[in-house]
Every structure is written in C-alpha cells, then in structure tokens.
Motif scaffolding. Structure first.
Motif, PDB file in Angstrom:
ATOM      1  N   MET A  95     -15.234 -13.821  35.884  1.00 30.73           N
ATOM      2  CA  MET A  95     -16.053 -12.907  35.007  1.00 30.73           C
ATOM      3  C   MET A  95     -17.324 -13.463  34.995  1.00 30.73           C
ATOM      4  SD  MET A  95     -16.416 -12.742  30.775  1.00 30.73           S
ATOM      5  CE  MET A  95     -14.361 -12.314  30.657  1.00 30.73           C
ATOM      6  N   ALA A  96     -18.504 -12.745  35.162  1.00 28.91           N
ATOM      7  CA  ALA A  96     -19.834 -13.055  35.314  1.00 28.91           C
ATOM      8  C   ALA A  96     -20.516 -12.774  34.014  1.00 28.91           C
ATOM      9  CB  ALA A  96     -20.541 -12.391  36.433  1.00 28.91           C
ATOM     10  N   ARG A  97     -21.711 -13.371  33.708  1.00 29.65           N
ATOM     11  CA  ARG A  97     -22.333 -13.485  32.460  1.00 29.65           C
ATOM     12  C   ARG A  97     -23.762 -13.368  32.732  1.00 29.65           C
ATOM     13  NH1 ARG A  97     -19.081 -12.300  27.982  1.00 29.65           N
ATOM     14  NH2 ARG A  97     -20.167 -12.972  26.145  1.00 29.65           N
ATOM     15  N   PRO A  98     -24.431 -12.202  33.167  1.00 37.64           N
ATOM     16  CA  PRO A  98     -25.986 -12.395  33.397  1.00 37.64           C
ATOM     17  C   PRO A  98     -26.830 -12.730  32.056  1.00 37.64           C
ATOM     18  CG  PRO A  98     -25.119 -10.016  33.127  1.00 37.64           C
ATOM     19  CD  PRO A  98     -23.957 -11.043  33.326  1.00 37.64           C
ATOM     20  N   PRO A  99     -27.859 -12.897  32.342  1.00 38.24           N
ATOM     21  CA  PRO A  99     -28.599 -13.547  33.276  1.00 38.24           C
ATOM     22  C   PRO A  99     -28.076 -14.924  34.092  1.00 38.24           C
ATOM     23  CG  PRO A  99     -30.295 -13.910  31.572  1.00 38.24           C
ATOM     24  CD  PRO A  99     -28.738 -13.263  30.917  1.00 38.24           C
ATOM     25  N   TYR A 100     -28.213 -14.684  35.349  1.00 33.94           N
ATOM     26  CA  TYR A 100     -27.821 -15.943  36.110  1.00 33.94           C
ATOM     27  C   TYR A 100     -28.964 -16.947  36.369  1.00 33.94           C
ATOM     28  CZ  TYR A 100     -24.631 -12.193  36.965  1.00 33.94           C
ATOM     29  OH  TYR A 100     -23.577 -11.111  36.883  1.00 33.94           O
ATOM     30  N   PRO A 101     -28.699 -18.317  36.685  1.00 34.28           N
ATOM     31  CA  PRO A 101     -29.445 -19.139  36.983  1.00 34.28           C
ATOM     32  C   PRO A 101     -29.881 -18.976  38.551  1.00 34.28           C
ATOM     33  CG  PRO A 101     -27.458 -20.090  36.720  1.00 34.28           C
ATOM     34  CD  PRO A 101     -26.958 -18.640  36.248  1.00 34.28           C
ATOM     35  N   GLU A 151     -13.362 -15.462  19.671  1.00 30.13           N
ATOM     36  CA  GLU A 151     -12.742 -14.897  20.977  1.00 30.13           C
ATOM     37  C   GLU A 151     -14.076 -14.390  21.816  1.00 30.13           C
ATOM     38  OE1 GLU A 151      -9.965 -15.211  22.374  1.00 30.13           O
ATOM     39  OE2 GLU A 151      -8.929 -15.934  20.467  1.00 30.13           O
ATOM     40  N   LYS A 152     -14.768 -13.488  21.163  1.00 32.76           N
ATOM     41  CA  LYS A 152     -16.095 -13.050  21.986  1.00 32.76           C
ATOM     42  C   LYS A 152     -17.001 -14.031  22.462  1.00 32.76           C
ATOM     43  CE  LYS A 152     -19.922 -10.219  21.060  1.00 32.76           C
ATOM     44  NZ  LYS A 152     -20.888  -9.313  20.039  1.00 32.76           N
ATOM     45  N   VAL A 153     -17.196 -15.160  21.496  1.00 34.16           N
ATOM     46  CA  VAL A 153     -18.178 -16.162  21.985  1.00 34.16           C
ATOM     47  C   VAL A 153     -17.657 -17.006  23.293  1.00 34.16           C
ATOM     48  CG1 VAL A 153     -19.303 -18.348  21.096  1.00 34.16           C
ATOM     49  CG2 VAL A 153     -19.209 -16.034  19.538  1.00 34.16           C
ATOM     50  N   ALA A 160     -18.315 -16.662  26.805  1.00 34.72           N
ATOM     51  CA  ALA A 160     -19.491 -16.887  27.545  1.00 34.72           C
ATOM     52  C   ALA A 160     -19.576 -18.297  28.187  1.00 34.72           C
ATOM     53  CB  ALA A 160     -20.863 -17.012  26.452  1.00 34.72           C
ATOM     54  N   TYR A 161     -18.297 -19.021  28.053  1.00 34.85           N
ATOM     55  CA  TYR A 161     -18.119 -20.295  28.651  1.00 34.85           C
ATOM     56  C   TYR A 161     -17.040 -20.492  29.692  1.00 34.85           C
ATOM     57  CZ  TYR A 161     -20.821 -21.237  24.373  1.00 34.85           C
ATOM     58  OH  TYR A 161     -21.708 -21.119  23.186  1.00 34.85           O
ATOM     59  N   THR A 162     -17.326 -21.343  30.540  1.00 31.12           N
ATOM     60  CA  THR A 162     -16.379 -21.470  31.589  1.00 31.12           C
ATOM     61  C   THR A 162     -14.985 -21.639  31.060  1.00 31.12           C
ATOM     62  OG1 THR A 162     -16.607 -23.894  31.971  1.00 31.12           O
ATOM     63  CG2 THR A 162     -18.046 -22.131  33.480  1.00 31.12           C
ATOM     64  N   GLY A 181     -23.386 -17.760  35.532  1.00 31.80           N
ATOM     65  CA  GLY A 181     -24.117 -17.445  34.148  1.00 31.80           C
ATOM     66  C   GLY A 181     -23.155 -17.689  33.027  1.00 31.80           C
ATOM     67  N   LEU A 182     -22.199 -18.556  33.239  1.00 31.89           N
ATOM     68  CA  LEU A 182     -21.200 -18.950  32.134  1.00 31.89           C
ATOM     69  C   LEU A 182     -21.625 -20.325  31.924  1.00 31.89           C
ATOM     70  CD1 LEU A 182     -17.779 -17.582  33.464  1.00 31.89           C
ATOM     71  CD2 LEU A 182     -19.108 -16.593  31.550  1.00 31.89           C
ATOM     72  N   MET A 183     -21.681 -20.852  30.795  1.00 29.98           N
ATOM     73  CA  MET A 183     -21.989 -22.297  30.151  1.00 29.98           C
ATOM     74  C   MET A 183     -20.865 -23.109  30.515  1.00 29.98           C
ATOM     75  SD  MET A 183     -23.547 -23.388  26.563  1.00 29.98           S
ATOM     76  CE  MET A 183     -24.544 -21.952  26.356  1.00 29.98           C
ATOM     77  N   ARG A 184     -21.148 -24.102  31.203  1.00 33.76           N
ATOM     78  CA  ARG A 184     -20.034 -25.022  31.409  1.00 33.76           C
ATOM     79  C   ARG A 184     -20.224 -26.425  30.531  1.00 33.76           C
ATOM     80  NH1 ARG A 184     -21.550 -25.751  37.751  1.00 33.76           N
ATOM     81  NH2 ARG A 184     -23.461 -26.505  37.720  1.00 33.76           N
ATOM     82  N   TYR A 185     -21.351 -26.624  30.323  1.00 33.79           N
ATOM     83  CA  TYR A 185     -21.586 -27.783  29.474  1.00 33.79           C
ATOM     84  C   TYR A 185     -22.560 -27.478  28.283  1.00 33.79           C
ATOM     85  CZ  TYR A 185     -22.518 -32.570  28.772  1.00 33.79           C
ATOM     86  OH  TYR A 185     -22.735 -34.126  28.291  1.00 33.79           O
TER      87      TYR A 185
END
Length: 154
Positions: A1-7, A31-33, A36-38, A114-118
């Motif tokens: 799953m991708a989450r724009p905008p992208y770095p 669940e929605k929030v 947005a995360y890996t 665009g997913l937050m990993r940290y």
C-alpha cells in the motif's frame, strides 16, 4: 500500500503530509491511522516503545479511551529528503473532567511508498481550565478556517 505524497519532500508536500496526519489523528480511528505506518513501524511515544501496526492500533485505542474530546493541531517544523519534523498541540479531557493541552515534537521517517517507518514523540501535558481551550471545532478534522499553532501563539 502506498501513501502519497512520497519522499523526497519539498515544502508543499511536507505541509500536505503533516495535514494528512493531523486529519487522520483527529478522526480518532486507530485502524485508519495505523494504515499510514509500515507493518514494522517503530515508535517512541513518551515512555512507550511501540512496534508494528497492531501495537499502534492497541496504543491508539487505549489513548483515545483515556483522552476524551481530543483535538489536535500539527505544524511543520522542518523537512529533508524522507524526514519531517513537526510540533503539535492537542487538547483533551480526562475521565475526571480535567482539561489538558499537550505540547510536543515529533520526528518522522518515511519509506519510498510514503508510509511512516519511524516516529519519535516527546510530549508534555499542561492542565488547563475549560475556558482556556482554543481547539473548539466539532469532532473530526480541523476546519480549514481554523488558525494554526503559530497564529494561536502556541
């Protein structure tokens, strides 16, 4: 799953990413929030270390059960490549009826999709009276007409 905008982020996409995060958190839908995360996202939130989406959902469920009438404003502080720093404030009420304004900073790192990993969050809570509240919009996203942190002097 991708989450724009992208770095890599520029000034416009960094502001957009911050507002999308703010809107999602103001939904108070764990669940929605979490989407947005890996899957293996790592957080430090106050004293807690959280790993992966399921722990994020558990954490946010517990958070919003305790922090009632939650309203959040985030503001871009800095960005570079795949990282964004924000400052934020949110208001909430505990189960005893005491209001708080919580102030903090977050550092975010994103993957290529665009997913937050940290995520690292440092937060301080300030008791306030109900008459000192500034975040008075109805539950859900902050209206576009509502001013941000800098304009509020926060």
């Amino acid at each position: 799953m991708a989450r724009p905008p992208y770095p890599p982020f520029n000034a416009e996409t960094a502001v957009q990413k911050v507002r999308l995060a703010e809107d999602a958190w103001n939904s108070q839908d764990p669940e929605k929030v979490a989407q947005a995360y890996t899957l293996d996202s790592q957080w430090r939130n106050r004293l807690e270390f959280i790993n992966g989406r399921q722990e994020i959902v558990t954490f946010l469920t517990r958070k919003w059960e305790r922090e009632r009438d939650y309203r959040l404003i985030k503001e871009l502080w800095a960005f570079q490549d795949n990282r964004i720093a924000v400052r934020f404030a949110y208001e909430w009420q505990d189960q005893a009826g005491q209001w708080f304004r919580s102030h903090g900073n977050e550092n975010w790192e994103f993957d290529g999709d665009g997913l937050m990993r940290y995520r690292v969050a440092s937060i301080n809570d300030q008791p306030i009276s109900a008459t000192d509240r500034l975040f008075l919009w109805p539950e859900g996203p902050r209206p576009g007409s509502h001013i941000g942190l800098s304009s509020l002097g926060l």
